[in-house]
Design a protein around this motif. Structure first.
Motif, mmCIF file in Angstrom:
data_model
loop_
_atom_site.group_PDB
_atom_site.id
_atom_site.type_symbol
_atom_site.label_atom_id
_atom_site.label_comp_id
_atom_site.label_asym_id
_atom_site.label_seq_id
_atom_site.Cartn_x
_atom_site.Cartn_y
_atom_site.Cartn_z
ATOM 1 N N LEU C 241 0.870 -1.168 0.000
ATOM 2 C CA LEU C 241 0.000 0.000 0.000
ATOM 3 C C LEU C 241 0.908 1.219 0.000
ATOM 4 O O LEU C 241 1.807 1.319 0.839
ATOM 5 C CB LEU C 241 -0.940 0.004 1.210
ATOM 6 C CG LEU C 241 -1.988 1.127 1.254
ATOM 7 C CD1 LEU C 241 -3.278 0.670 1.928
ATOM 8 C CD2 LEU C 241 -1.473 2.375 1.972
ATOM 9 N N SER C 279 -12.059 3.595 3.152
ATOM 10 C CA SER C 279 -10.873 2.812 3.513
ATOM 11 C C SER C 279 -10.474 1.958 2.318
ATOM 12 O O SER C 279 -11.269 1.729 1.406
ATOM 13 C CB SER C 279 -11.149 1.937 4.725
ATOM 14 O OG SER C 279 -12.031 0.900 4.388
ATOM 15 N N LEU C 280 -9.237 1.515 2.339
ATOM 16 C CA LEU C 280 -8.719 0.708 1.235
ATOM 17 C C LEU C 280 -7.604 -0.159 1.790
ATOM 18 O O LEU C 280 -6.723 0.332 2.493
ATOM 19 C CB LEU C 280 -8.173 1.628 0.130
ATOM 20 C CG LEU C 280 -7.489 0.960 -1.064
ATOM 21 C CD1 LEU C 280 -8.446 0.047 -1.810
ATOM 22 C CD2 LEU C 280 -6.944 2.021 -2.016
ATOM 23 N N GLY C 281 -7.660 -1.453 1.484
ATOM 24 C CA GLY C 281 -6.648 -2.349 2.030
ATOM 25 C C GLY C 281 -6.084 -3.291 0.981
ATOM 26 O O GLY C 281 -6.684 -3.488 -0.092
ATOM 27 N N THR C 282 -4.956 -3.885 1.319
ATOM 28 C CA THR C 282 -4.272 -4.764 0.365
ATOM 29 C C THR C 282 -5.060 -6.034 0.070
ATOM 30 O O THR C 282 -4.815 -6.692 -0.930
ATOM 31 C CB THR C 282 -2.885 -5.168 0.890
ATOM 32 O OG1 THR C 282 -3.035 -5.784 2.173
ATOM 33 C CG2 THR C 282 -1.967 -3.964 1.016
ATOM 34 N N ARG C 284 -7.951 -6.361 -0.938
ATOM 35 C CA ARG C 284 -8.782 -6.204 -2.142
ATOM 36 C C ARG C 284 -8.116 -6.777 -3.382
ATOM 37 O O ARG C 284 -8.789 -7.039 -4.390
ATOM 38 C CB ARG C 284 -9.028 -4.717 -2.409
ATOM 39 C CG ARG C 284 -10.115 -4.104 -1.564
ATOM 40 C CD ARG C 284 -10.238 -2.628 -1.907
ATOM 41 N NE ARG C 284 -10.752 -2.456 -3.244
ATOM 42 C CZ ARG C 284 -11.916 -1.855 -3.529
ATOM 43 N NH1 ARG C 284 -12.662 -1.379 -2.556
ATOM 44 N NH2 ARG C 284 -12.319 -1.721 -4.764
ATOM 45 N N ASN D 198 -3.756 -8.026 5.931
ATOM 46 C CA ASN D 198 -4.360 -6.888 5.253
ATOM 47 C C ASN D 198 -3.821 -5.611 5.875
ATOM 48 O O ASN D 198 -3.905 -5.425 7.084
ATOM 49 C CB ASN D 198 -5.887 -6.924 5.418
ATOM 50 C CG ASN D 198 -6.583 -5.802 4.659
ATOM 51 O OD1 ASN D 198 -6.063 -5.315 3.654
ATOM 52 N ND2 ASN D 198 -7.736 -5.400 5.135
ATOM 53 N N SER D 200 -4.325 -1.553 5.670
ATOM 54 C CA SER D 200 -5.326 -0.647 5.098
ATOM 55 C C SER D 200 -5.214 0.761 5.659
ATOM 56 O O SER D 200 -4.699 0.980 6.760
ATOM 57 C CB SER D 200 -6.737 -1.190 5.373
ATOM 58 O OG SER D 200 -6.967 -1.252 6.760
ATOM 59 N N TYR D 202 -7.529 4.084 6.749
ATOM 60 C CA TYR D 202 -8.917 4.313 7.165
ATOM 61 C C TYR D 202 -9.090 5.772 7.595
ATOM 62 O O TYR D 202 -8.115 6.440 7.909
ATOM 63 C CB TYR D 202 -9.321 3.352 8.293
ATOM 64 C CG TYR D 202 -8.663 3.603 9.629
ATOM 65 C CD1 TYR D 202 -7.332 3.252 9.854
ATOM 66 C CD2 TYR D 202 -9.352 4.196 10.684
ATOM 67 C CE1 TYR D 202 -6.722 3.480 11.078
ATOM 68 C CE2 TYR D 202 -8.757 4.423 11.911
ATOM 69 C CZ TYR D 202 -7.439 4.065 12.100
ATOM 70 O OH TYR D 202 -6.832 4.294 13.314
ATOM 71 N N HIS D 232 -3.381 4.230 9.402
ATOM 72 C CA HIS D 232 -3.446 2.926 8.748
ATOM 73 C C HIS D 232 -3.532 1.828 9.802
ATOM 74 O O HIS D 232 -3.035 1.992 10.923
ATOM 75 C CB HIS D 232 -2.185 2.698 7.907
ATOM 76 C CG HIS D 232 -1.919 3.765 6.884
ATOM 77 N ND1 HIS D 232 -1.422 5.004 7.215
ATOM 78 C CD2 HIS D 232 -2.084 3.764 5.534
ATOM 79 C CE1 HIS D 232 -1.288 5.729 6.110
ATOM 80 N NE2 HIS D 232 -1.678 5.002 5.079
#
Lengths: 344, 344, 344, 344
Positions: C241, C279-282, C284, D198, D200, D202, D232
């Motif tokens: 990320l 939010s966005l995480g690996t 995905r 994971n 992420s 946020y 994160h």
């Protein structure tokens, strides 16, 4: 008390430092190594800046002889040579390696694949399972601190086998350990990407802790038996959980097993019998010297499931070593070890 | 082929989508849910953007009846009511829950604590352990897809018990699973901070997969026996490793056990017998439909240690379900499932 | 197509095998190594039993010259010598190492501390950022596959910098990677017990991917700028990320940034613009070739936060390499790469 | 000293118990809860058997007023009502929630989305960043213990901003936290299978710790500035690492930044300036009250990278709260907190 630690750079050594730093009877801690003489310890281990900034010292008999206690936390095959000349020369010796645990030298050489320590030293040494050998430990010059797996297994099985509440002739022990048990030396087996998210069995039926457990079952519970024992690696750092299985003797109830365990450890501060749980995990004891034990009888099969958890680096290594030191110096066993488990 | 998935938002459902997306015989995948009708699936699961952007549909018999296959991946107690009216109405039904696995309804009600499915539907259903029930699965309308633990355990034990190479009267099975086996619903038991760095035993001697394993030992290997079976949670997401212990029958050798396993699975693409390893881990099969099996005999005790690993979400759930669908539609079993394990 | 992989035992090599095994245009995969000639590949990597049982072969020019494609996935400093003699001799060459990425040889020698590849070969090579260099890749004999960090960073920043929607003179890029980025060779830095439960920064301001990112910003977006770039190790195996920060140009809105990204990647199957998430995480993109991108403007500071995630071993290595191969052979870019992300 | 803990079942509460159990000046610890009155604490938290077997008590003003200290570790929005009536009634109050940190009530209501505490109480409260507010804390009745992120960020930035060695007008702060920061309440965001493996981001640009950091930069370093701050989630339990970026003022060197930090914290036992490392990780401080800080200047960009690590539950919560209690009672700051970091 002045304390020397040989093998300070290993995880056993680091945990000794963690606890001895707060031990009220310890006024000096010196660190010894075979190869990095003069290196400031905290330059290797940044977490110890302001805590252990002393230089590593060269291992020398004259120096070691002046300490009140010397802990050795080295790979197997080192202290079998290092310690015999020091026995009786002054310091209490507490060896965290496997070199003095097996009274049968041939057995050591078979399971460890190394030359055993001298016969006389081995016989002189006292097996340091604190709760079961307190009196001998008190008088011992050389303590053979138990292995991590044997500690978890024996504390839970010895009372039940000794009282013949379970059948020692069919013991199956399935043990699981965090990766720190493999020490601090990098290898493919401990490489993060191949260890993380991987649960594995290793040394199937051939782990060197087998003869240690069998010897103790014989020594403390008069049971001469061949156990089935296997070990697994859990993708976590600390903790051992051992699940043991045995037939329950005719007419014996779960309540009797629980009572036996409770009675055995009534006055022992670090063993806790879990009575009200349907689950038990290593996080109950993380970072502490506790051993928690749960026993259940399956009425469908009349077999007992006996579960115990320890922190492999504490009750399974450094913590029990300090507990033994406390016994040797007539201190309360909890001195310097009275910490609350981490849980998270 | 048109495929419907009921319970698409669970981990079983997500894995069905992962594999069916690349299945050459599947042209349409519809997703059903009990509560989020109309919601675009990829708005809930961002990893499926551009892959499964379809809306969730309401569960309706008329709609479901039009599919070639309907997979149900729901909590226990749901399909016992949902599926019986659909049997024989058109679609092949593959149920990933436990509702149709136990032929003895009283046993279901005891172990699951829920009302069993109707007698007739349960008897009609076929237990979907693909390698052991291929012919019945081919003809089945309703497949009861096996539990994750039973799959790992049975694939390794059935050949040896069936040939009476090991003694079924003393089977001890110690199983360990990644956390995804607990499903996608948050709880204290699956809360990261209390699960991470914690290895625990749960449901001691009371896991509902016990009667399922015993039923299959009886059904496929003519062994009526009460097993000892325990389950543990490993701080990782995917994977099951089951370590089983049993006395080896008089005069039987390790080589014979290995040969028996090899002969049994010679023509089965997803079962691999591990012969040259002293260790075995779940990362060998991660993300794939393989089951890898290792057997060792301990000559000290004349007991066998039998180890098997699967990905609980694949061979232990969605993968085996698709394997069964392939059988039902006379496709090669590997269709859509021929992926390389992740390893890391 | 016949494919050779040099450096098959590394993680890049293993991922190439994972995807090429299911690539419909690939009929043969041969594995090459510098040191283990003759060893059956699956005896080293048990997860590949029944999948890649072929022996490792010795690296030889004559042999390599006969393949349609040769992937090289070796440590830096290897292909700078190995590949130049092969250029133009037949196979398409796709190099996953850093040896041909930097057009400025002096820069390579400064940042990598190694001798650069020959000038002519370096100039001949084409930087393999698929989405941005498609036409040149199509004609290339030697593709320099991008680094993992640069792939994540550039895909998210190039459109915005090229259109001058953000200010390239103050780019701060804070990147985080799973441990697999460090490769398969054990070291203290990747030793489980010291990596697990530890988040760390490394190579502060000195990572060798800095000049690669700057070169691409200049090449594809005409921005000559010195970036601030740092890298961190996350206690997980896969995933990168990157969080990037830049001032937004006067009068530019968040909507314009989003539109720019959407327009740029409209016809690119592996880049997804995330518009509805906070939010966005690996997870995905885990196991897949996707790059997901999120952009937000902070109205308090008028700075943009640009976040992108990839699987470092897929879009950051083997996946993009195969994507480039597809381009070179006029196959759809998704061929063999159309897999659903793992999510869990 | 008699200590009351309100919100004992949260992770902040558990850490308070862990440290206070070994605090030499604490003779009694009572635990309070809003909903589980009478429940034996160790029946909820098995790791505390033999350690905290007391029952949970009902929150009542009369009872709380009799303690020497009351710690409140509750969700935001609770102590804004609970504490005001207790101010000045006897006990020192140390609030670990965010309710009394922001002097500007409107700002609290904007960022927290809740009703602020009464104006008078908020103004009376003292911000408990121990190293920067020691004198006021000593006299305070109500301490607003800092947030975890602000503690890590401020300890590293305040000296450099105060001396104008870095430019406060362009501060970019990229922070990463272990999952325990999210508390003990299960949710999809903290569900193991979706959190593990994971990484992420946020609350992009919207974390409620932003105004807290800005207020402290103004209060302690006379810098009124809008920061860029992002957070994160790291798949680990404990630890925060904050990476901050700022332009270095004209003519200022890395050595000056280091000297400034060293001089500032010379007499502060819990802040350590890391001078000899090219990497820094959270395991250096795990389980302890230390904050370790590293600063590097990138001569290519003339920007500083400032890195700090803390254990979010210790220096970021319970540890600093006890440190503040020590200040209030004129005890050495290290009392009860002098533990060695876990490292592994």
């Amino acid at each position: 008390m002045k304390v020397g630690i040989v093998g300070a750079t290993g995880y056993g050594g680091l945990e000794l430092i963690r606890f001895l730093h707060n031990h009220p009877a310890v006024e000096q801690i010196d660190l010894f190594t075979s190869s990095e003489e003069g290196v400031q310890f905290s330059s290797k281990f940044g977490h110890l800046v302001k805590i252990a900034d002393t230089p590593l010292q060269k291992i020398a008999y004259d120096t070691l002889a002046k300490f009140d206690v010397v802990f050795t936390s080295t790979p197997s095959g080192v202290t079998s040579e290092l310690l015999p000349p020091l026995v009786g020369k002054g310091p209490k010796l507490i060896d965290l390696s496997g070199d003095f645990r097996l009274k049968d030298l041939a057995s050591y050489e078979t399971w460890y694949g190394k030359k055993a320590a001298p016969y006389h030293s081995v016989q002189q040494s006292v097996y340091g399972l604190t709760e079961w050998n307190t009196e001998l430990i008190r008088q011992a010059t050389l303590v053979a601190n138990p292995g991590c797996y044997p500690t978890a297994v024996l504390l839970s099985l010895l009372p039940l086998v000794k009282e013949r509440l379970i059948d020692p002739s069919f013991l199956v022990i399935d043990a699981k350990s965090g990766i720190s048990g493999a020490g601090n030396k990098p290898s493919q087996t401990t490489h993060f990407s191949e260890t993380n998210e991987n649960f594995s069995i290793y040394k199937v039926n051939t782990h060197q802790h087998i003869p240690e457990i069998e010897q103790a079952l014989s020594m403390f519970a008069q049971a001469d038996t061949a156990i089935t024992f296997n070990t697994h690696l859990v993708p976590m750092t600390r903790g051992i959980l051992a699940t043991s299985y045995a037939p329950v003797m005719q007419g014996i109830t779960e309540a009797q097993l629980i009572s036996c365990l409770q009675a055995t450890y009534e006055n022992h501060p670090f063993v806790r019998i879990v009575t009200d749980a349907s689950s038990l995990g290593t996080n109950r004891v993380k970072g502490s010297n506790y051993c928690d034990i749960l026993v259940k009888v399956d009425s469908r099969t009349n077999r007992a499931t006996i579960v115990s958890v320890i922190d492999n680096l504490v009750k399974g290594a450094a913590g029990q070593a300090i507990q033994n030191m406390n016994v040797q110096f007539d201190l309360p066993q909890t001195t310097g070890l009275d910490v609350v488990p981490f849980f998270i």
